[in-house]
Design an enzyme around this catalytic site. Structure first.
Site, mmCIF file in Angstrom:
data_model
loop_
_atom_site.group_PDB
_atom_site.id
_atom_site.type_symbol
_atom_site.label_atom_id
_atom_site.label_comp_id
_atom_site.label_asym_id
_atom_site.label_seq_id
_atom_site.Cartn_x
_atom_site.Cartn_y
_atom_site.Cartn_z
ATOM 1 N N SER A 140 0.742 -1.109 -0.025
ATOM 2 C CA SER A 140 -0.067 0.081 0.122
ATOM 3 C C SER A 140 0.917 1.139 0.080
ATOM 4 C CB SER A 140 -0.843 -0.116 1.482
ATOM 5 O OG SER A 140 -0.316 -0.271 2.255
ATOM 6 N N HIS A 162 -0.886 5.403 7.044
ATOM 7 C CA HIS A 162 -0.028 5.463 5.960
ATOM 8 C C HIS A 162 0.408 6.963 5.976
ATOM 9 C CE1 HIS A 162 -2.591 1.979 4.677
ATOM 10 N NE2 HIS A 162 -1.320 1.610 4.159
ATOM 11 N N ASP A 187 -3.461 8.161 7.442
ATOM 12 C CA ASP A 187 -4.831 7.207 7.868
ATOM 13 C C ASP A 187 -3.860 6.008 8.513
ATOM 14 O OD1 ASP A 187 -3.356 6.047 5.689
ATOM 15 O OD2 ASP A 187 -5.100 5.250 4.976
#
Ligand code: NAG
Ligand code: NAG
Ligand code: NAG
Ligand code: NAG
Length: 382
Positions: free
Chosen positions: A47, A350, A348
């Site tokens: 991600s 990240h 978030d």
């Protein structure tokens, strides 16, 4: 590094604090003309690098496909786990290449690159995690070896006959990772810290095998990011709180044990990159440090124009870190988003675009340095 004195005139100090991050960026930024040209970028990872593959792999509703993801740059959610661009996006911009298109969801040419990274991806195959209670079955089938298979399947459309491929990949920039962050994030459930530490060599081995595969295909520049500090992420801090202050690093407020796992991973990874370099002296194998820049921002947020508590998410469902495991996550109804994401390190869980921008400049410097060294070596060999 210049640190403004708190005793000097306050107005001047405030201005200096505001422009300091800009100056820092300017001082590390290589001139575009001095960067080697690449024709394409191929990237693998999770991600931290996914530019939209997750939208296909993790249906039906993934948070990163909802607002406010993408609010700062794209103006809409794209599947990126941030408010805007990721490190890979900044690097593509700097190299004057298009944003690297997600392999699974892009309907068009991949001749200027393809991104195989998927949110949740692990280095080790999903089957490795299968028996971990609760989380084992959540590990997606998108590991490094699966992403390499996707790459293999794409090749005929990039270069044919196959003998043309090494020539094509000579001028590509490859990113292998970051991988490992999710391996430890999944394995930490149901494993002790020593058990977690014991899988590090397998994770690193998987990454170096992938690098070897790509070099065999003709890759001449391979960037290999280490992992960010595992013990600083809001998810770790919320899932593994401790009543003992000694479990936290005094300078950062991050979890010691988990950060040590990250340090160990990054150390073994750099050792294995040394091996790859010895086996392939003509290939630029560049280590990209994902750990140090994040620690710098957590330790001294003000130097980067960040809020005082750098461990708090901009977007989330409440609590000390604005990361709520029993409540809504960013992108879901009930979550809140801060007014100015550029003042935050974490989006978030990240990172924010602003943090990624800083790290990208650091990596560009390393890439520049790595490929220059190779150039010098080639001259020396003549
Ligand atoms: C992909 O693009 C082609 C041509 O631009 C179009 O005809 C086709 O419908 C598109 N497919 C998808 C799945 O969007
Ligand atoms: C994982 O995905 C790969 C490639 O898409 C596929 O070949 C393989 O069968 C899948 N494995 C499992 C266990 O689903
Ligand atoms: C987390 O979310 C739940 C459900 O919305 C809520 O009841 C709880 O107060 C939240 N926790 C914190 C610390 O904000
Ligand atoms: C450039 O590479 C050399 C040799 O690997 C290393 O010692 C130096 O720290 C690097 N500089 C930067 C800015 O990465």
């Amino acid at each position: 590094m210049f640190i403004p004195s708190i005793n000097s005139d306050t107005a001047t100090t405030m201005k200096l604090i505001c422009i300091l991050p800009v100056l820092l960026l300017a001082s590390v930024k290589p001139a575009i003309s001095s960067l080697r040209r690449y024709d394409s970028i191929f990237s693998f990872g999770d991600s931290f690098t996914d530019t939209g593959n997750d939208i296909v792999v993790i249906p039906p509703v993934i948070p990163a496909a909802q607002p406010p993801y993408g609010m700062t740059f794209f103006g809409r959610p794209t599947g990126r786990y941030s408010n805007g661009r990721l490190i890979i996006d900044f690097i593509a911009e700097e190299l004057e290449l298009p944003f690297v298109p997600p392999f699974l969801s892009h309907n068009g040419s991949f001749r200027q690159g393809a991104n195989f990274a998927v949110a949740g991806a692990t280095a080790l195959d999903a089957v490795f995690f299968r028996d971990i209670p609760d989380v084992g079955l959540l590990v997606p089938n998108t590991s490094t070896s699966v992403q390499l298979r996707w790459f293999e399947s794409l090749k005929p459309s990039l270069c044919s006959p196959a003998q043309e491929c090494p020539g094509f990949f000579h001028n590509s920039l490859f990113f292998v990772g970051e991988f490992g962050f999710n391996d430890y994030s999944f394995a930490v459930f149901g494993n002790t810290i020593p058990q977690l530490r014991s899988i590090v060599p397998d994770v690193v081995k998987t990454i170096s095998v992938a690098i070897e595969v790509l070099i065999k295909q003709g890759a001449m520049t391979v960037v290999v990011p280490g992992i960010p500090p595992l013990g600083c992420t809001p998810a770790s801090l919320v899932f593994f709180p401790s009543a003992d202050p000694a479990d936290y690093e005094p300078r950062t407020g991050c979890l010691k044990d988990l950060n040590e796992i990250a340090v160990h991973h990054n150390f073994l990874l750099q050792e294995s990159l040394e091996n790859v370099r010895r086996n392939h002296p003509s290939v630029a194998v560049v280590y990209a440090d994902f750990f140090t820049p994040v620690i710098e921002m957590v330790e001294s947020p003000h130097k980067f124009g960040l809020t005082r508590n750098a461990l708090r998410c901009c977007c989330g469902g409440g609590g000390k870190y604005n990361f709520n495991t029993s409540g809504p996550s960013c992108g879901m109804p009930g979550a809140t988003v801060c007014e100015d994401p550029s003042a935050y390190l974490f989006w978030d869980g990240h990172l924010t675009e602003e943090a990624y921008r800083y790290i990208a400049q650091d990596w560009l410097n390393s890439i520049h340095n790595g490929s220059n060294l190779m150039g010098l070596q080639r001259i020396a060999n003549i």
